[in-house]
Design a protein around this motif. Structure first.
Motif, short mmCIF file in Angstrom:
data_model
loop_
_atom_site.label_atom_id
_atom_site.label_comp_id
_atom_site.label_asym_id
_atom_site.label_seq_id
_atom_site.Cartn_x
_atom_site.Cartn_y
_atom_site.Cartn_z
N LEU A 48 -12.33 78.52 35.53
CA LEU A 48 -13.39 77.79 36.19
C LEU A 48 -14.73 78.04 35.51
O LEU A 48 -15.53 77.13 35.30
CB LEU A 48 -13.46 78.20 37.66
N SER A 49 -14.97 79.30 35.12
CA SER A 49 -16.26 79.56 34.49
C SER A 49 -16.30 78.97 33.09
O SER A 49 -17.37 78.68 32.57
CB SER A 49 -16.58 81.06 34.47
N ALA A 50 -15.13 78.78 32.47
CA ALA A 50 -15.15 78.10 31.18
C ALA A 50 -15.55 76.64 31.35
O ALA A 50 -16.20 76.05 30.48
CB ALA A 50 -13.77 78.19 30.52
N LEU A 51 -15.16 76.09 32.47
CA LEU A 51 -15.50 74.70 32.74
C LEU A 51 -16.93 74.54 33.23
O LEU A 51 -17.46 73.43 33.30
CB LEU A 51 -14.57 74.13 33.82
N ALA A 52 -17.53 75.64 33.61
CA ALA A 52 -18.80 75.56 34.33
C ALA A 52 -19.86 74.69 33.66
O ALA A 52 -20.51 73.91 34.35
CB ALA A 52 -19.35 76.96 34.58
N PRO A 53 -20.09 74.80 32.35
CA PRO A 53 -21.13 73.95 31.76
C PRO A 53 -20.88 72.46 32.02
O PRO A 53 -21.79 71.73 32.38
CB PRO A 53 -21.04 74.25 30.27
N GLY A 54 -19.63 72.05 31.84
CA GLY A 54 -19.32 70.65 32.06
C GLY A 54 -19.54 70.23 33.50
O GLY A 54 -20.11 69.19 33.80
N LEU A 55 -19.08 71.09 34.41
CA LEU A 55 -19.25 70.78 35.83
C LEU A 55 -20.72 70.75 36.20
O LEU A 55 -21.18 69.91 36.97
CB LEU A 55 -18.50 71.81 36.69
N LEU A 56 -21.45 71.71 35.65
CA LEU A 56 -22.88 71.77 35.93
C LEU A 56 -23.56 70.47 35.51
O LEU A 56 -24.35 69.89 36.26
CB LEU A 56 -23.49 72.96 35.18
N TRP A 57 -23.23 70.00 34.31
CA TRP A 57 -23.88 68.78 33.84
C TRP A 57 -23.43 67.55 34.59
O TRP A 57 -24.19 66.58 34.74
CB TRP A 57 -23.68 68.62 32.32
N THR A 58 -22.19 67.58 35.07
CA THR A 58 -21.77 66.47 35.93
C THR A 58 -22.64 66.43 37.17
O THR A 58 -23.14 65.36 37.56
CB THR A 58 -20.29 66.65 36.34
N ALA A 59 -22.84 67.61 37.77
CA ALA A 59 -23.69 67.66 38.96
C ALA A 59 -25.11 67.21 38.61
O ALA A 59 -25.74 66.45 39.35
CB ALA A 59 -23.71 69.08 39.52
N TYR A 60 -25.61 67.67 37.47
CA TYR A 60 -26.96 67.29 37.05
C TYR A 60 -27.08 65.78 36.91
O TYR A 60 -28.05 65.16 37.36
CB TYR A 60 -27.30 67.93 35.71
N LEU A 61 -26.10 65.18 36.24
CA LEU A 61 -26.17 63.74 36.02
C LEU A 61 -26.21 62.97 37.32
O LEU A 61 -27.03 62.07 37.51
CB LEU A 61 -24.95 63.27 35.21
N PHE A 62 -25.31 63.32 38.22
CA PHE A 62 -25.23 62.52 39.43
C PHE A 62 -26.42 62.74 40.35
O PHE A 62 -26.89 61.79 40.98
CB PHE A 62 -23.90 62.78 40.15
N SER A 63 -26.92 63.95 40.39
CA SER A 63 -28.09 64.13 41.25
C SER A 63 -29.32 63.48 40.62
O SER A 63 -30.20 62.98 41.32
CB SER A 63 -28.33 65.61 41.56
N ALA A 64 -29.37 63.44 39.29
CA ALA A 64 -30.47 62.74 38.63
C ALA A 64 -30.43 61.26 38.95
O ALA A 64 -31.47 60.63 39.18
CB ALA A 64 -30.42 62.95 37.12
N LEU A 65 -29.23 60.68 38.98
CA LEU A 65 -29.10 59.27 39.34
C LEU A 65 -29.68 59.03 40.73
O LEU A 65 -30.39 58.06 40.96
CB LEU A 65 -27.63 58.85 39.33
N LEU A 66 -29.38 59.95 41.61
CA LEU A 66 -29.90 59.84 42.97
C LEU A 66 -31.42 59.84 42.96
O LEU A 66 -32.07 58.99 43.55
CB LEU A 66 -29.38 61.03 43.77
N GLY A 67 -31.98 60.82 42.25
CA GLY A 67 -33.43 60.95 42.23
C GLY A 67 -34.11 59.78 41.54
O GLY A 67 -35.15 59.31 41.98
N LEU A 68 -33.51 59.29 40.46
CA LEU A 68 -34.14 58.21 39.71
C LEU A 68 -34.17 56.93 40.51
O LEU A 68 -35.11 56.14 40.43
CB LEU A 68 -33.40 58.00 38.39
N ASN A 69 -33.11 56.71 41.26
CA ASN A 69 -33.08 55.49 42.07
C ASN A 69 -34.28 55.41 42.98
O ASN A 69 -34.84 54.36 43.21
CB ASN A 69 -31.79 55.45 42.92
N ARG A 70 -34.65 56.59 43.48
CA ARG A 70 -35.73 56.60 44.44
C ARG A 70 -37.10 56.61 43.79
O ARG A 70 -38.10 56.45 44.45
CB ARG A 70 -35.60 57.84 45.34
#
Lengths: 221, 243, 42
Positions: A48-70
């Motif tokens: 899981l921690s090996a995957l962490a960077p990828g998962l982190l950036w997935t979270a970053y991308l989707f929350s950024a989409l949320l913020g940008l929409n607004r």
């Protein structure tokens, strides 16, 4: 230049008063972290921690989409876009102000999200901090540049918020590739590969230029 | 055939434009040439030697890479057309951009269909994140986004401007994505050979004819679609001006 | 062999039918646009 700073200040102040965007993005990011936990039950902690960077950036991308929409929704609701368009000088500065504000807000959320991820997945992020901060900062510049350009377009079409991910995500694949590579190296304690930094810098530069020059056409009524 | 319904300002500056008229004149001869080339191409593919190692499936080489002309050229024309539209305010270039996107996405889709067929026939897997196919997939998403943006915006002068901006973004992504895939990309299990089996004897001609035929097909369909776009806008204009 | 036919077949059918659909629409719209009073036929 003053226009940019004025808009940056205005956006940050208005967000400070209501804090709704940052809250929404933060809650969303934490939820995503939990979703990942349930989505990947078969992984051992090390995997899981090996995957962490990828998962982190997935979270970053989707929350950024949320913020940008607004980020333009407020102006849209108050019909303030026309007023914005009347601001003197090159509209590119308006873009810079907006993008900078987005960058600040999204970065705040990202820092907190990284903390949550470190907690959930048992990763010690402290030694990785300078490298990680650089990569995340650079990556977010690209996200904000492209996002601030495309959000006002997406929001004024028939399908509003749904269109922004469709438009923005293809544009962000280069950022994602470089950022995950760089973040992975930082978290693993390796030096960040120059190719990753180069990719991020080049993409950021291109998007900033295109957005600065093109914002005129995006804001035109 | 010029139209200029009263009063709509620049929006109805002559459809079709001089550029479009000139392009249209080429269409019919291109059509004949395409038919002839197509026949020669078909014959050369059928009479091409069968590869000893890969078998008959190898002949997909004569159709899959040639589709790239349409797929990539399509977006280049869309992007450049959009920029020129913004710079020169010429509606006909916007019409060209939308035509190129539609024809281009068809070629891109066909690449994504024939590529996996080739992979399945040769390696047994449908998809393998092969470098070139992945870049084509990313391009396909850009096409899709562009077309969705246009269709969700309805038809207004604003649509054309927005689309032109996104066209630039997409244009920039073509080299960027190549760069990305080269540096980080291919998780591919298979070497580049998927696309470039070394051309043995007797393979040169069908390959050349394939490239020529499909490139010509792209331009032919592009001009045709460009004409249709002009007609559609004429039609829109007439209906909206209450004729 | 069937893969080969599928690849060529799909491509051929897609491009040809697209071209035909475009031609038909062009003819239809041209006929529709020309008889209107405000432009000259070609």
């Amino acid at each position: 230049m003053n226009v940019a700073l004025a808009i940056l200040w205005k956006d940050l102040v208005s967000e400070w008063r209501s804090r709704d965007r940052v809250m929404a993005m933060l809650v969303f990011s934490i939820l995503v972290a939990v979703v990942f936990y349930f989505a990947l039950p078969m992984l051992r902690p090390e995997e899981l921690s090996a995957l962490a960077p990828g998962l982190l950036w997935t979270a970053y991308l989707f929350s950024a989409l949320l913020g940008l929409n607004r980020s333009f929704a407020l102006e849209l609701e108050n019909d303030a876009l026309a007023g914005l368009a009347l601001a003197p000088g090159n509209r590119g500065w308006i873009f810079l102000g907006k993008a900078a504000a987005n960058w600040v807000l999204i970065s705040i959320v990202q820092i907190l999200t990284a903390g949550v991820f470190a907690l959930f997945y048992g990763i010690d992020l402290v030694p990785a901090l300078p490298g990680l901060a650089t990569v995340v900062g650079l990556g977010t510049v690209g996200i904000c540049a492209a996002g601030t350009l495309l959000a006002p377009m997406a929001v004024r079409t028939g399908f509003r918020e749904v269109l922004l991910p469709v438009l923005l995500l293809p544009a962000l694949f280069p950022i994602l590739a470089g950022a995950v590579e760089g973040s992975g190296a930082a978290v693993a304690g390796r030096p960040i590969p120059f190719a990753a930094l180069q990719l991020l810098l080049v993409t950021d530069g291109i998007y900033l230029i295109v957005a600065f020059l093109g914002f005129d056409y995006v804001l035109d009524e | 055939m010029n139209s200029n319904p009263e009063g709509h300002g620049n929006a109805q500056a002559s459809i079709p434009s001089r550029l479009e008229s000139r392009a249209s004149r080429w269409r019919r001869p291109m059509g004949y040439l395409l038919a002839a080339l197509g026949a020669a191409y078909a014959w050369s593919v059928m009479s091409a030697p069968i590869d000893s190692t890969q078998g008959i499936i190898q002949k997909i080489l004569y159709i899959h890479p040639p589709l790239a002309y349409g797929a990539y050229l399509g977006f280049v024309i869309t992007g450049v057309g959009g920029v020129l539209f913004l710079a020169r305010q010429r509606e006909d270039l916007d019409r060209l951009a939308v035509a190129s996107a539609e024809v281009g996405v068809i070629f891109c889709t066909l690449m994504l269909v024939t590529g996996p067929i080739w992979a399945r026939g040769t390696w047994g897997v449908w998809w393998s994140w092969d470098a070139r196919l992945t870049v084509t997939l990313l391009l396909w998403f850009v096409y899709l986004a562009y077309l969705l943006l246009r269709s969700f915006s309805g038809s207004s002068p604003r649509t054309a401007r927005f689309a032109a901006i996104y066209g630039v973004v997409g244009l920039v992504l073509i080299p960027l994505n190549y760069y990305v895939i080269e540096i980080f990309g291919s998780r591919s299990m298979h070497p580049e050979n998927l696309e470039r089996g070394s051309l043995g004897d007797g393979m040169g001609l069908p390959f050349l004819l394939g490239n020529l035929t499909l490139a010509l097909a792209f331009f032919y369909l592009l001009i045709l679609r460009w004409e249709v776009e002009a007609q559609r806008r004429l039609d829109d204009a007439s209906t909206s001006s209450g004729a | 062999m069937s893969y080969l036919l599928a690849a060529y077949g799909i491509t051929l059918i897609a491009l040809v039918s697209y071209g035909l659909a475009l031609s038909r629409e062009r003819a239809r719209l041209q006929a529709q646009n020309s008889p209107r009073g405000d432009e000259s036929g070609s």
